[in-house]
Motif scaffolding. Structure first.
Motif: not given
Length: 142
Positions: A62-65, A73-78
């Protein structure tokens, strides 16, 4: 550029470590002043790949950008996460981040959002006793 004090950075990293005690998911934070694309989600996906976050065994990174100067901002998961969780899985986390970021409380927002993400991921990716820390817990900056 780093918008955080040393104490704030330590608190964010501590939140990552605490969250990862609840889940086998791997959490990273990436911070930059400006988003190089119009879409912060696309930028987060690019950063996710650049950081090699897709290489976890269960594809549960999970990336908190955060692009703090642009207030994006964004939150993305694999893929492994997206395959198991409902479509609106990250909405409550994004709402929590948004409420803190609107006040300029970036470190608090990230810390709380990360902790919440760990608790949410626990349901789908519980911590295993043989879990290894596959990704660095430090904050990456551009």
């Amino acid at each position: 550029m780093n918008p955080f004090t040393a104490d704030e950075q330590q608190r964010i990293v501590a939140s990552i470590r605490q969250a990862e005690k609840a889940t086998s998911g791997e959490i990273r934070v990436h911070v930059e002043a400006h988003c190089t694309t119009d879409d912060p989600v696309q930028r987060a996906i690019d950063v996710f790949a650049h950081l090699g976050m897709h290489q976890t065994k269960d594809q549960n990174g999970v990336l908190f950008y955060l692009a703090h100067a642009d207030r994006k901002f964004a939150v993305v998961g694999d893929k492994g996460i997206d395959a198991k969780v409902p479509a609106d899985f990250w909405e409550s986390t994004k709402n929590l981040l948004r409420s803190h970021f609107a006040k300029g409380a970036y470190a608090d927002g990230l810390s709380r959002g990360i902790e919440q993400a760990g608790q949410q991921l626990k349901q789908y990716f519980p911590y295993a006793s043989d879990d290894t820390n596959e990704l660095a817990d430090d904050i990456s900056f551009d």
